[in-house]
Design a protein around this motif. Structure first.
Motif, PDB file in Angstrom:
ATOM      1  N   THR A  23      -0.224  -0.524   4.867  1.00 54.39           N
ATOM      2  CA  THR A  23       0.571  -0.452   3.647  1.00 54.39           C
ATOM      3  C   THR A  23       1.916   0.211   3.916  1.00 54.39           C
ATOM      4  N   THR A  24       1.891   1.274   4.687  1.00 56.78           N
ATOM      5  CA  THR A  24       3.122   1.975   5.030  1.00 56.78           C
ATOM      6  C   THR A  24       4.119   1.017   5.685  1.00 56.78           C
ATOM      7  N   GLY A  68      -6.290   3.370   6.200  1.00 60.31           N
ATOM      8  CA  GLY A  68      -5.524   4.503   6.718  1.00 60.31           C
ATOM      9  C   GLY A  68      -4.830   4.209   8.034  1.00 60.31           C
TER      10      GLY A  68
HETATM   11  N1  LIG Z   1       2.672   8.976   0.312  1.00 58.85           N
HETATM   12  C1  LIG Z   1       1.927   9.447   1.319  1.00 58.85           C
HETATM   13  N2  LIG Z   1       1.950  10.759   1.640  1.00 58.85           N
HETATM   14  C2  LIG Z   1       1.213  11.248   2.651  1.00 58.85           C
HETATM   15  N3  LIG Z   1       0.411  10.508   3.427  1.00 58.85           N
HETATM   16  C3  LIG Z   1       0.321   9.202   3.159  1.00 58.85           C
HETATM   17  C4  LIG Z   1       1.073   8.608   2.094  1.00 58.85           C
HETATM   18  N4  LIG Z   1       0.792   7.292   2.071  1.00 58.85           N
HETATM   19  C5  LIG Z   1      -0.090   7.074   3.072  1.00 58.85           C
HETATM   20  N5  LIG Z   1      -0.378   8.216   3.728  1.00 58.85           N
HETATM   21  C6  LIG Z   1      -1.265   8.345   4.890  1.00 58.85           C
HETATM   22  O1  LIG Z   1      -0.781   7.507   5.901  1.00 58.85           O
HETATM   23  C7  LIG Z   1      -1.835   6.835   6.552  1.00 58.85           C
HETATM   24  C8  LIG Z   1      -1.609   5.344   6.504  1.00 58.85           C
HETATM   25  O2  LIG Z   1      -1.742   4.920   5.188  1.00 58.85           O
HETATM   26  P1  LIG Z   1      -1.616   3.408   4.762  1.00 58.85           P
HETATM   27  O3  LIG Z   1      -0.359   2.858   5.302  1.00 58.85           O
HETATM   28  O4  LIG Z   1      -1.778   3.362   3.290  1.00 58.85           O
HETATM   29  O5  LIG Z   1      -2.865   2.769   5.468  1.00 58.85           O
HETATM   30  P2  LIG Z   1      -3.567   1.365   5.234  1.00 58.85           P
HETATM   31  O6  LIG Z   1      -2.764   0.571   4.279  1.00 58.85           O
HETATM   32  O7  LIG Z   1      -3.636   0.752   6.585  1.00 58.85           O
HETATM   33  O8  LIG Z   1      -4.927   1.667   4.700  1.00 58.85           O
HETATM   34  C9  LIG Z   1      -3.113   7.285   5.866  1.00 58.85           C
HETATM   35  O9  LIG Z   1      -3.714   8.274   6.672  1.00 58.85           O
HETATM   36  C10 LIG Z   1      -2.655   7.859   4.573  1.00 58.85           C
HETATM   37  O10 LIG Z   1      -3.502   8.922   4.191  1.00 58.85           O
END
Ligand SMILES: Nc1ncnc2c1ncn2[C@@H]1O[C@H](COP(=O)(O)OP(=O)(O)O)[C@@H](O)[C@H]1O
Ligand SMILES: [Mg+2]
Lengths: 249, 342
Positions: free
Chosen positions: B41-42, B37
């Motif tokens: 990934t984002t 989180g």
């Molecule tokens: N499509 C989405 N809509 C809403 N919130 C999202 C979405 N994708 C990720 N998040 C939120 O954004 C945050 C970062 O997610 P992410 O980039 O997947 O983290 P990581 O890859 O470091 O685990 C998390 O709190 C996640 O819940």
């Protein structure tokens, strides 16, 4: 784009979907034509082929709007939901291809299935030609197939768009039914009574069966062709927009 | 090779990435580390052009990922989280599909296919259906797909998640091998992962970068040079009491009984510059010294101390030079402090 078309076509034939679609379409339309006494879209009664021995395929083509309306959603339901659900959309959309190329690739794979189906269905006019006392007039048949292909591609475009809203194949299937069945039936005798008067001209305008009927009679009205083409282009365009929007969200 | 500048991403009202900047130079293997989180990934999805940012810029090979998306996609290889693949294809079919879409033709296509099948050890499975593959093989197919066009930048999102220890080692070796030819950024929430494969690590927590540097340099920066650990042949209670009273000892951190006696970790007073008083003290009491070290902080410690989020503003540890990625600001600091100082 060619690669995407090839991939989609391959995956149709790797799954039972293409076979089911083709089989159902051929069997249902042929059964209806040869054995069932039916009603035309305007409510007129039609005897089956063995009664009439009529060297005409009007009764055959008349099943197409409904048959395609029911069966084409099957072709569409997998298209986008599978990509979204499995996450392959991420790989696909980060390859150096544009959204429109992906959409056209998928769409043309669906058209290919239609083309294969129609090619196989040529056995019907062929056998009618063999059996009938008088030979067939091929003009209306060619017209009928052109019309059927345009109508089919309009259904495909509608279904492809509907499938791009969801990750669930079943929902995609239902959503496509919900849109394409009214489109199929609008303006026909089947739904004449529930259609309010004010809606009736609109229904006659958009209804696929009504449009197709005039083509099927061998009257190649450009307006009908143009209608199906416009629906196709519009829905394919909307699909591209939706796919782009979903990606960037 | 990759430049991220003041990147922000909102999911609706949720501020997932809150202004991060970092660089990756050509040839590096950079670990993008953070708890689940954190926004890894984002950030990666934005970098590969799958999503758009709310604000900020990212360039890959000097090209903007939004303006010049197609050019960027050509030079990037991307393995999304969980290695999504087309289940109904065989390995060769899938890789051929990717090669086709990537525009590889003729002998080059055949060569690259052969190369990735070899490097990723997929040769025995080339005709297998993807749905029959184990997670380890699936991950390799994902990697093969990501490098088939010999990309300048390879972005791997959690490449070893869900693998068993043997598969992890294989994938790590594979990543190192890829890293010899290409620039690699990989994300992970496991420290050992990035320590094992990466020359540099960028730590992100709750959408902010909290550390950036070579794994060992980050450890060194957090290492408290006043901490000394002794292993003595004596009872831990006696030892603890005696050391606590000594003038040069600021604090006894840990005292544990072991099979050889005890291990005691102390922080010496700032004024004390050598370990000699500790050794003398042990000798006076007749305790046998089995060992004496100044422990280095591990990446584990760095991670813990920086991502311990209770909503408080975090300290951050930026050792790499952000604006000039080519400066070796993140050169490894040798583990000079380990060992006997007596
Ligand atoms: N499509 C989405 N809509 C809403 N919130 C999202 C979405 N994708 C990720 N998040 C939120 O954004 C945050 C970062 O997610 P992410 O980039 O997947 O983290 P990581 O890859 O470091 O685990 C998390 O709190 C996640 O819940
Ligand atoms: Mg993640």
């Amino acid at each position: 784009m060619l690669a995407i078309w090839r991939k989609e076509l391959k995956s149709y034939f790797n799954s039972p979907i293409a076979y089911i679609f083709i089989w159902f379409f051929l069997v249902v339309t042929a059964l209806k034509f040869f054995f069932l006494r039916g009603e035309g879209p305007q409510g007129q009664l039609r005897d089956n082929f063995f009664v009439t021995q009529e060297a005409s395929l009007t009764a055959y083509f008349s099943v197409f709007p409904i048959a395609l309306g029911v069966l084409v959603p099957m072709l569409c339901m997998r298209m986008w939901p599978e990509e979204y659900k499995s996450g392959t959309i991420e790989t696909l959309m980060t390859l150096p291809v544009r959204a429109w190329q992906v959409v056209i690739g998928k769409f043309s794979a669906m058209l290919s299935i239609l083309a294969i189906t129609f090619a196989l269905s040529l056995t019907v006019p062929w056998s009618v030609n063999e059996a009938a006392v008088v030979g067939l007039d091929w003009g209306p048949i060619i017209g009928g197939y052109v019309g059927a292909f345009l109508m089919g591609s309009a259904y495909c475009a509608v279904g492809l768009l509907m499938s791009s809203f969801t990750r669930e194949q079943v929902i995609a299937l239902l959503a496509t039914f919900i849109v394409s069945l009214p489109l199929a039936l609008a303006g026909t005798a089947y739904v004449e009574s529930p259609t309010p008067d004010w809606l009736s001209p609109i229904a006659k305008f958009v209804g696929f069966a009504v449009r197709f009927q005039s083509i099927e009679r061998g009257v190649l009205d450009l307006r009908d062709m143009f209608y199906f083409l416009s629906v196709t282009v519009l829905f394919v365009y909307l699909n591209i927009t939706v796919v782009e929007a979903r990606r960037l969200k | 090779m990759l430049e991220v500048r003041d990147l922000h991403k909102y999911y609706g009202a949720f501020h997932a990435v809150r202004g991060i900047s970092f660089d990756v130079a050509k040839g590096e293997i950079v670990g993008f580390l953070g708890p689940n989180g954190a926004g890894k990934t984002t950030t990666m999805k934005i970098a590969v052009g799958f999503m758009t940012m709310s604000s900020g810029t990212i360039t890959v090979d000097q090209r903007d990922v939004v303006q010049d998306s197609m050019a960027v996609r050509r030079v990037i290889g991307y393995l999304p989280e969980h290695a999504p693949l087309y289940e109904d294809m065989t390995v060769t079919e899938y890789l051929s599909f990717i090669a086709d879409v990537r525009g590889l033709r003729g002998t080059l296509r055949a060569e690259r296919l052969q190369y990735v099948l070899g490097v990723c050890a997929l040769e025995p499975k080339r005709r297998s259906g993807i749905k029959t593959l184990s997670k380890g093989y699936r991950q390799r197919v994902g990697l093969a797909q990501a490098i088939i066009h010999d990309p300048k930048l390879v972005i791997l999102d959690e490449p070893t998640v869900g693998l068993d220890p043997n598969q992890i080692i294989e994938i790590r070796n594979l990543i190192r091998e890829i890293g010899e030819r290409n620039t690699v950024v990989l994300s992970s929430h496991i420290l050992a992962e990035v320590e094992a494969t990466c020359s540099r690590v960028v730590i992100i927590n709750e959408g902010l970068i909290v550390a950036n540097g070579a794994p060992s340099a980050l450890g060194a920066a957090l290492t408290d040079d006043n901490v000394v650990q002794l292993e003595l042949g004596a009872d831990s209670c006696d030892v603890k009491g005696t050391f606590a009273e000594h003038v040069d000892v600021a604090e006894v951190l840990v005292a544990e009984t072991t099979h050889r006696g005890c291990t005691i970790t102390i922080r010496v007073a700032e004024s004390c510059t050598s370990t000699k008083p500790m050794i003398d003290l042990s000798a006076q009491n007749g305790w046998e010294i089995h060992g004496i070290v100044r422990p280095n902080a591990t990446l584990e410690d760095v991670f813990k101390s920086l991502t311990n989020s209770e909503g408080e503003p975090q300290s951050s540890l930026i050792l790499a030079n952000e604006t000039e990625p080519h400066v070796e600001g993140h050169a490894e600091i040798e583990d000079a402090d380990i060992g006997d100082k007596s």
